[in-house]
Design a protein around this motif. Structure first.
Motif, PDB file in Angstrom:
ATOM      1  N   ILE A   1       0.856  -1.195   0.000  1.00  0.00           N
ATOM      2  CA  ILE A   1       0.000   0.000   0.000  1.00  0.00           C
ATOM      3  C   ILE A   1       0.889   1.240   0.000  1.00  0.00           C
ATOM      4  CG2 ILE A   1      -1.767   1.296   1.254  1.00  0.00           C
ATOM      5  CD1 ILE A   1      -2.843  -1.296   2.336  1.00  0.00           C
ATOM      6  N   SER A   2       0.664   2.100  -0.982  1.00  0.00           N
ATOM      7  CA  SER A   2       1.464   3.320  -1.067  1.00  0.00           C
ATOM      8  C   SER A   2       0.631   4.525  -0.642  1.00  0.00           C
ATOM      9  CB  SER A   2       1.954   3.503  -2.503  1.00  0.00           C
ATOM     10  OG  SER A   2       2.768   4.631  -2.592  1.00  0.00           O
ATOM     11  N   ILE A   3       1.142   5.238   0.355  1.00  0.00           N
ATOM     12  CA  ILE A   3       0.419   6.408   0.867  1.00  0.00           C
ATOM     13  C   ILE A   3       0.932   7.635   0.110  1.00  0.00           C
ATOM     14  CG2 ILE A   3      -0.094   7.779   2.959  1.00  0.00           C
ATOM     15  CD1 ILE A   3      -1.123   4.933   3.124  1.00  0.00           C
TER      16      ILE A   3
ATOM     17  N   LEU B   1      -8.149   3.878   3.225  1.00  0.00           N
ATOM     18  CA  LEU B   1      -7.018   3.115   3.752  1.00  0.00           C
ATOM     19  C   LEU B   1      -7.486   2.164   4.852  1.00  0.00           C
ATOM     20  CD1 LEU B   1      -3.922   2.588   4.227  1.00  0.00           C
ATOM     21  CD2 LEU B   1      -4.007   4.453   5.868  1.00  0.00           C
TER      22      LEU B   1
ATOM     23  N   LEU C   1      -7.478  -1.858   4.719  1.00  0.00           N
ATOM     24  CA  LEU C   1      -6.650  -2.576   5.691  1.00  0.00           C
ATOM     25  C   LEU C   1      -7.491  -3.581   6.467  1.00  0.00           C
ATOM     26  CD1 LEU C   1      -4.352   0.251   7.141  1.00  0.00           C
ATOM     27  CD2 LEU C   1      -3.586  -1.778   5.923  1.00  0.00           C
TER      28      LEU C   1
ATOM     29  N   MET D   1       3.580  -1.267   3.892  1.00  0.00           N
ATOM     30  CA  MET D   1       3.189   0.123   3.619  1.00  0.00           C
ATOM     31  C   MET D   1       4.425   0.951   3.294  1.00  0.00           C
ATOM     32  SD  MET D   1       1.150   2.847   5.955  1.00  0.00           S
ATOM     33  CE  MET D   1      -0.452   2.150   5.627  1.00  0.00           C
TER      34      MET D   1
ATOM     35  N   CYS E   1       5.512   5.099   1.347  1.00  0.00           N
ATOM     36  CA  CYS E   1       4.882   6.348   0.919  1.00  0.00           C
ATOM     37  C   CYS E   1       5.828   7.218   0.112  1.00  0.00           C
ATOM     38  CB  CYS E   1       4.273   7.077   2.107  1.00  0.00           C
ATOM     39  SG  CYS E   1       5.304   8.207   2.933  1.00  0.00           S
TER      40      CYS E   1
ATOM     41  N   GLY F   1      -0.522   7.653   7.454  1.00  0.00           N
ATOM     42  CA  GLY F   1      -0.565   6.267   6.992  1.00  0.00           C
ATOM     43  C   GLY F   1      -0.206   5.323   8.129  1.00  0.00           C
ATOM     44  N   THR F   2       0.852   5.684   8.861  1.00  0.00           N
ATOM     45  CA  THR F   2       1.299   4.857   9.986  1.00  0.00           C
ATOM     46  C   THR F   2       0.207   4.751  11.036  1.00  0.00           C
ATOM     47  OG1 THR F   2       3.537   5.664   9.577  1.00  0.00           O
ATOM     48  CG2 THR F   2       3.151   4.597  11.697  1.00  0.00           C
TER      49      THR F   2
ATOM     50  N   LEU G   1      -2.475   2.408   9.824  1.00  0.00           N
ATOM     51  CA  LEU G   1      -1.989   1.026   9.820  1.00  0.00           C
ATOM     52  C   LEU G   1      -1.931   0.452  11.243  1.00  0.00           C
ATOM     53  CD1 LEU G   1      -0.645  -1.333   8.218  1.00  0.00           C
ATOM     54  CD2 LEU G   1       1.540  -0.216   8.605  1.00  0.00           C
TER      55      LEU G   1
ATOM     56  N   TYR H   1       2.631  -7.388   9.028  1.00  0.00           N
ATOM     57  CA  TYR H   1       2.732  -6.110   8.295  1.00  0.00           C
ATOM     58  C   TYR H   1       4.055  -5.427   8.610  1.00  0.00           C
ATOM     59  CZ  TYR H   1       1.603  -3.571  12.634  1.00  0.00           C
ATOM     60  OH  TYR H   1       1.635  -3.055  13.905  1.00  0.00           O
TER      61      TYR H   1
ATOM     62  N   ASN I   1       6.113  -1.486   7.836  1.00  0.00           N
ATOM     63  CA  ASN I   1       6.024  -0.119   7.310  1.00  0.00           C
ATOM     64  C   ASN I   1       7.421   0.299   6.865  1.00  0.00           C
ATOM     65  OD1 ASN I   1       5.576   2.567   6.823  1.00  0.00           O
ATOM     66  ND2 ASN I   1       4.752   3.048   8.841  1.00  0.00           N
TER      67      ASN I   1
END
Lengths: 285, 210
Positions: A63-65, A79, A83, A95, A97, A106-107, A110, A125, A127
């Motif tokens: 997933i790109s933020i 998002l 998720l 994840m 970005c 985003g964090t 998540l 997951y 990040n």
């Protein structure tokens, strides 16, 4: 005649403060009261949902933020909904970005959703954070993710995470989800989709949806979630109502108010034109 | 020499990236990796150029007491806050955006509300502008107006309540009527980008050197 003139004057020159006040009211009331309205599922969102629904616990989603707080109300519900869907199916999530200011939001999304489903960092997951270089990073990730991301967002080497052990490039990633408030959605399609045959879903802001539809119709992306409505539809599909559905009620009312103002403006325009025409005819006589 | 070296760098870079797209094996694959890494590093430094340009602009504005110069003071305060807290947070933790850092506090309590507010203001101005400017002055404007109203209402729950088939009409406008022109625009942009890239790689377009 005097009354008619007053009415005409009013509808042709409504004070913008009045318009602002009406918009504030129609946006605030549904949000404050938590009103949620039923939304109809569009084929583009359904297609995005189906793509994730068909993944299993061996699959990994990247997933790109690619947004910041300005677009947060539209894209953050997307998002979270995606998720929730992924974690519910035990799909692994990575994840990253391209917008540095999108990293914390985003964090936050998540971590919140991962906690809801008791997912473990590094196993379920990871990040990997932000890197500058957009297209260069996208292309190079097709060879080896570690060329640009040696460590995660907290500077921990990627190889120390069980999830990342066998993940090196797009061959090991089942799906890329780009949440976009800018041009990066096009880059994902043009540089990653076309070059590496990567499956892609895009979630974009409402204003960007129109320019993203051609990618969906041509099959270059597998699903498109457009704006707050898209988020609300996704929430409906996974059966977990969130801010998307609440915000949709506010957006619905605001759209109705804007359309009413457009109609009032046009009534005023035509009445003024008719009056001017009549004055001209009477003047000639 | 001042012109030949940049032209050669441009040519080689463009050549390597294009060839490695079709032949991703040695030596082009490795060369492309190098080129892309340099690109990412240079990309990072362009942010410094942006900061430098922004500071110069505001210094000039403040020195010459131009209209609204005191907004520049707000800029300097913001910049200083971000810079100092960013460096402190980076020294203390590996990620300045970690919850609990001073930098993150500023991000959460200042930047998020400010950016959200700026974007939210759009709704108010769009409403006001639509009322003032969206007029059926001629046949073209009328078509545009009708399409816009259908899409605006058809894309929200109110449209479905008004007429259950309205969302389908809105989707049809988006998927059919707007798709053709949009695709034309995108193909045009892509062709323009290809032409411009070729001009740059072959050294025909040299305005970037001046």
């Amino acid at each position: 005649m005097e009354n008619k003139k007053d009415f005409l004057d009013w509808i042709t020159s409504i004070d913008r403060k009045f318009i602002f006040a009406i918009i504030a009211i129609v946006v605030l009331i549904p949000i404050l009261l938590g009103i949620q309205e039923e939304v109809q599922i569009s084929p583009s969102v359904n297609s995005a949902y189906r793509t994730i629904e068909n993944l299993d616990s061996n699959d990994v989603v990247l997933i790109s933020i690619d947004y910041d707080p300005a677009s947060m109300p539209e894209l953050q519900p997307m998002l979270k909904a995606m998720l929730r869907h992924a974690f519910r199916k035990d799909v692994k999530v990575i994840m990253m970005c391209f917008w540095p200011l999108g990293l914390p939001i985003g964090t936050q999304g998540l971590e919140q959703v991962a906690a809801e489903y008791s997912k473990a960092y590094g196993k379920d997951y990871v990040n990997i954070g932000y890197r500058p270089g957009d297209r260069a990073v996208m292309v190079e990730m097709g060879r080896e993710i570690r060329h640009f991301f040696r460590t995660d967002v907290s500077d921990v080497p990627l190889d120390s995470f069980p999830l990342m052990k066998d993940i090196h490039n797009y061959n090991d990633i089942s799906l890329v989800v780009g949440l976009e408030a800018g041009i990066y959605g096009d880059y994902w399609v043009q540089y990653v989709g076309s070059r590496y045959n990567q499956r892609i879903i895009l979630g974009v802001t409402g204003v960007m949806a129109t320019q993203t539809y051609p990618y969906l119709q041509s099959g270059q992306i597998e699903g498109l979630i457009g704006g707050l409505k898209g988020a609300a539809e996704y929430e409906t599909l996974i059966g977990t109502p969130g801010f998307g559905l609440t915000g949709m009620a506010a957006q619905s009312w605001a759209h109705v108010a804007i359309v009413v103002f457009i109609i009032i403006g046009n009534i005023g325009y035509f009445l003024t034109r008719r009056r001017e025409k009549r004055f001209r005819v009477e003047g000639r006589r | 020499m001042k012109k030949q070296v940049p032209l050669l760098i441009t040519f080689l870079t463009g050549f390597i990236v294009i060839v490695s797209f079709f032949v991703p094996h040695r030596p082009f694959g490795i060369l492309e990796t190098q080129v892309l890494t340099w690109y990412a590093i240079i990309f990072g430094f362009t942010m410094l150029i942006g900061v430098d340009s922004l500071i110069r602009l505001h210094v000039r504005k403040t020195q010459r007491r131009k209209k609204g110069w005191w907004y520049s003071i707000v800029f300097f305060a913001g910049f200083l806050y971000c810079f100092v807290t960013g460096v402190i947070s980076l020294i203390r933790t590996s990620n300045p955006f970690s919850p609990g850092t001073v930098f993150f506090y500023g991000y959460r309590t200042i930047l998020i509300p400010l950016q959200s507010t700026m974007f939210a203001l759009l709704a108010f101005f769009i409403a006001s502008a639509s009322y003032r400017a969206f007029r059926a002055r001629n046949i073209d404007a009328t078509f545009l107006l009708i399409a816009a109203v259908i899409v605006m209402i058809g894309r929200v729950p109110a449209g479905y309540k008004l007429w259950p088939r309205l969302p389908e009409v809105a989707n049809w406008i988006l998927n059919v009527l707007q798709m053709g022109p949009m695709r034309g625009v995108m193909i045009g942009i892509a062709l323009g980008a290809v032409a411009m890239s070729l001009r740059l790689i072959l050294g025909i377009e040299r305005t970037y050197l001046t």
